[in-house]
Write a protein that holds these residues in place. Structure first.
Motif, PDB file in Angstrom:
ATOM      1  N   SER A  13      -7.122  -6.482  -4.026  1.00 17.33           N
ATOM      2  CA  SER A  13      -6.110  -4.396  -4.388  1.00 17.33           C
ATOM      3  C   SER A  13      -8.221  -3.793  -4.102  1.00 17.33           C
ATOM      4  CB  SER A  13      -6.043  -5.081  -5.869  1.00 17.33           C
ATOM      5  OG  SER A  13      -6.516  -4.901  -6.556  1.00 17.33           O
ATOM      6  N   ARG A  33      -0.982  -1.273  -7.861  1.00 20.45           N
ATOM      7  CA  ARG A  33      -1.491  -2.380  -6.462  1.00 20.45           C
ATOM      8  C   ARG A  33      -1.202  -4.418  -6.607  1.00 20.45           C
ATOM      9  NH1 ARG A  33      -3.862   1.973  -2.357  1.00 20.45           N
ATOM     10  NH2 ARG A  33      -2.094   2.976  -2.390  1.00 20.45           N
ATOM     11  N   PRO A  34      -2.508  -3.976  -8.114  1.00 20.75           N
ATOM     12  CA  PRO A  34      -2.966  -5.582  -8.300  1.00 20.75           C
ATOM     13  C   PRO A  34      -2.160  -6.266  -8.822  1.00 20.75           C
ATOM     14  CG  PRO A  34      -4.650  -4.152  -8.985  1.00 20.75           C
ATOM     15  CD  PRO A  34      -3.899  -2.834  -8.844  1.00 20.75           C
ATOM     16  N   THR A  50       0.836  -0.938   0.221  1.00 21.12           N
ATOM     17  CA  THR A  50      -0.074  -0.056   0.416  1.00 21.12           C
ATOM     18  C   THR A  50       0.631   1.176   0.063  1.00 21.12           C
ATOM     19  OG1 THR A  50      -1.464  -0.967   1.296  1.00 21.12           O
ATOM     20  CG2 THR A  50      -1.546   1.054   0.889  1.00 21.12           C
ATOM     21  N   LYS A 100      -2.423   3.225  -7.079  1.00 25.97           N
ATOM     22  CA  LYS A 100      -3.612   2.630  -6.704  1.00 25.97           C
ATOM     23  C   LYS A 100      -3.226   1.372  -8.145  1.00 25.97           C
ATOM     24  CE  LYS A 100      -5.574   5.441  -4.139  1.00 25.97           C
ATOM     25  NZ  LYS A 100      -6.743   6.710  -3.471  1.00 25.97           N
ATOM     26  N   ALA A 130      -3.661  -6.684 -13.202  1.00 21.89           N
ATOM     27  CA  ALA A 130      -3.535  -5.676 -13.081  1.00 21.89           C
ATOM     28  C   ALA A 130      -4.655  -4.475 -14.094  1.00 21.89           C
ATOM     29  CB  ALA A 130      -2.217  -4.960 -12.563  1.00 21.89           C
ATOM     30  N   LEU A 168      -7.034  -2.984  -0.699  1.00 26.89           N
ATOM     31  CA  LEU A 168      -6.208  -2.053  -0.490  1.00 26.89           C
ATOM     32  C   LEU A 168      -5.923  -0.662  -0.886  1.00 26.89           C
ATOM     33  CD1 LEU A 168      -3.190  -4.124  -0.880  1.00 26.89           C
ATOM     34  CD2 LEU A 168      -4.235  -3.614   0.925  1.00 26.89           C
ATOM     35  N   VAL A 169      -6.658  -0.220  -2.643  1.00 22.00           N
ATOM     36  CA  VAL A 169      -6.748   0.326  -2.744  1.00 22.00           C
ATOM     37  C   VAL A 169      -7.162   1.798  -1.827  1.00 22.00           C
ATOM     38  CG1 VAL A 169      -9.328   0.244  -4.235  1.00 22.00           C
ATOM     39  CG2 VAL A 169      -7.313   1.534  -5.578  1.00 22.00           C
ATOM     40  N   THR A 228      -7.540  -9.474  -7.692  1.00 24.95           N
ATOM     41  CA  THR A 228      -8.481  -8.401  -7.595  1.00 24.95           C
ATOM     42  C   THR A 228      -9.297  -8.010  -6.402  1.00 24.95           C
ATOM     43  OG1 THR A 228      -8.187  -8.882 -10.213  1.00 24.95           O
ATOM     44  CG2 THR A 228      -9.852  -7.284  -9.603  1.00 24.95           C
ATOM     45  N   VAL A 251      -0.299  -7.185  -5.297  1.00 23.16           N
ATOM     46  CA  VAL A 251      -0.824  -8.289  -4.863  1.00 23.16           C
ATOM     47  C   VAL A 251      -0.535 -10.093  -5.513  1.00 23.16           C
ATOM     48  CG1 VAL A 251      -3.420  -8.592  -4.190  1.00 23.16           C
ATOM     49  CG2 VAL A 251      -2.354  -6.630  -3.592  1.00 23.16           C
TER      50      VAL A 251
END
Length: 537
Positions: free
Chosen positions: A393, A143-144, A135, A140, A335, A396-397, A390, A147
């Protein structure tokens, strides 16, 4: 005159190349934690002899680790936000390596249990801080992918543990199955120190003692209750009492956190305002659903490979590699998939793919070919990779750098509690299907009791009595129970797809960020005040 809001990068900002290398260090740490858990199951028979451990002792070797892991998740997130996430991660790595060495050189059950407690504490810090670092370090949009890499490492541990563990136990001293963590941890430690930036909350959170105690006690009670339910059945009064007590404590915990959140100046362990975001809340919920569904494979297939097909633990690990390959195929490009179709469609598609793989897997028979089994496991792995990466993320986003530690801890606490729950449910389904089909007529009470325990007990009794009919009955009954468990797992995946369609927001992708030369972002940064305002003609 054009006004440009120039927001300098945070202190934790790192170059693009450096942060991906830092992620590699985190992946190594997560892989070490995963391998440690899977290799233990392979080593239990050897530990029983080496440490003179009883059956309850062996159960506690695994259960004790998971209980400590559950208790330490949220406190680990708080420590990271308060004192620095890099510091907590470095300490956790050092403790994990120390605990691994202590496991290897244990000479008694008490020593080994103490070492497992240390490894559990360190594992909680590693898992939570690794996700929190994602994070902090990545945008953002990135992140996918990050992750996805961490998810791949997590599932890669399932075949690697038995493969390495089986080879080491066959050829070398049993302590090496724990010492193999040490070089991985050492490499990860060096990489984290050199590459990972330090970060912590700008305003240090206070120590919420009531929240820490209530959350730890609640998670431990629920987790242990689920473990007991998996071992003794859902009718066990002790298991149900523990689960009920744990749920009550968790309700008290959230009521207390809500009260602190609403108080002026209150500093709760978990800011309940996090759950105001549908993306965070449903990302957390949906991230655990693939774990529950995947347990249908991870819990039943090693037993199928070893009990029915007669492979070794090492051979069982090799046969799980198609599942890991599928996971990587699904997780790594997650992502790009999100950018094209959005998180809602991507998670839904992942669950549908997972359900298809599991439904096909439920057609597995005693005589199914290795190609058939590998094919449906690849499909199920792909679905899991897409859905899990997904969904995580999506949660987390929504996390700011300020709350990344505790937010990641919430995500991991829910995720890790799902494991014992899924095993308890699917274990009950498997057991019911097995006992409903196996024919134990003509056996002595002692032999029948042994055959009822598991497919391994049934196979052992059949071989001891030289009964081909009993062996056929045991194999067929187990496969029937396994197929039922896979159908239930497919149903869980379908429920995940429905929940995604109904509740996961359609739009949870971040606004595009424009980066000026020199690395400065232009535009509004939510939750962070611009440090400087400049004017340009």
């Amino acid at each position: 005159m054009t006004i440009i809001l120039a927001v300098p990068p945070p202190a934790s900002a790192v170059t693009v190349t450096k942060k991906w290398w830092a992620l590699g260090a985190l992946v190594l740490a997560v892989l070490a934690v995963g391998v440690d858990g899977t290799v233990l199951s392979v080593a239990l028979p050897t530990l029983s002899k080496a440490l003179h451990a009883s059956e309850p002792d062996l159960e506690w070797f695994s259960s004790g680790y998971f209980l400590v892991l559950a208790a330490a998740m949220l406190p680990a997130g708080l420590l990271g936000d308060r004192y620095g996430r890099k510091k907590v991660l470095v300490v956790s790595l050092a403790l994990f390596g120390t605990g691994s060495v202590a496991c290897a050189y244990s000479t008694s059950v008490a020593e080994f249990m103490a070492a497992r407690v240390l490894v559990g504490l360190a594992g909680a810090g590693l898992i939570v801080m690794a996700l929190s670092a994602v994070t902090v370090m990545f945008t953002k949009a990135e992140r996918p992918k990050a992750v996805g890499l961490m998810s791949a490492a997590t599932f890669l541990a399932f075949p690697i543990g038995p493969i390495l563990g089986g080879w080491l136990l066959t050829n070398y001293w049993w302590g090496w199955v724990f010492l193999l963590n040490v070089p991985v941890i050492a490499l990860g430690l060096v990489a984290v120190v050199a590459l990972m930036p330090e970060s912590r909350a700008a305003e240090r959170p206070s120590l919420d003692v009531v929240g820490v105690v209530a959350s730890a006690a609640g998670l431990v009670a629920v987790t242990y209750g689920l473990i007991k339910a998996g071992q003794d059945g859902w009718g066990d009064p002790g298991a149900l009492a523990l689960i009920a007590a744990g749920l009550v404590l968790l309700v008290v915990f959230f009521a207390w956190e809500r009260r602190l959140t609403r108080q002026p100046g209150g500093q709760p362990l978990v800011d309940v305002n996090l759950f105001a975001s549908a993306s965070f809340t449903w990302g957390v919920v949906l991230a655990v659903v693939p774990v529950l569904a995947m347990l249908g494979i991870l819990f039943t297939m090693p037993q199928y490979f070893q009990g029915v097909l007669g492979t070794s633990a090492m051979g069982s690990g090799v046969r799980l590699l198609p599942l890991v390959a599928g996971l990587m195929i699904g997780a790594l490009p997650a992502a790009k998939v999100v950018q094209v179709v959005g998180a809602k469609v991507a998670v839904t598609a992942g669950f549908v793919l997972l359900a298809i793989g599991l439904f096909v897997g439920a057609l597995t028979s005693v005589g199914s070919s290795g190609l058939f089994v590998a094919s449906w496991m690849v499909v199920a792995g792909m679905g899991t990779g897409i859905a899990m990466a997904t969904a995580m993320s999506a949660a987390l986003v929504q996390l700011s750098e300020e709350k990344s530690g505790v937010g990641a801890a919430v995500l991991q606490a829910v995720n890790k509690t799902g494991g014992p729950f899924g095993i308890a449910v699917l274990g009950s389904v498997l057991s019911a299907g097995y006992l409903g089909r196996v024919d134990l007529s003509g056996l002595s009470p002692a032999a029948a009791a042994a055959a009822r325990q598991s497919v391994f007990g049934g196979v052992a009794v059949a071989r001891k009595t030289h009964s081909a009919l009993l062996l056929k009955s045991v194999d067929g009954a187990f496969v029937h129970g396994m197929d039922l468990a896979l159908v239930v797992s497919a149903g869980i995946a379908i429920v995940g797809a429905v929940l995604t369609v109904i509740f996961l927001p359609k739009v949870n992708a971040p606004a595009k960020e424009t980066v000026k030369p020199g690395g400065h972002k232009v535009g509004e940064v939510v939750g962070r005040r611009p440090a400087a305002v400049g004017h340009a003609a």
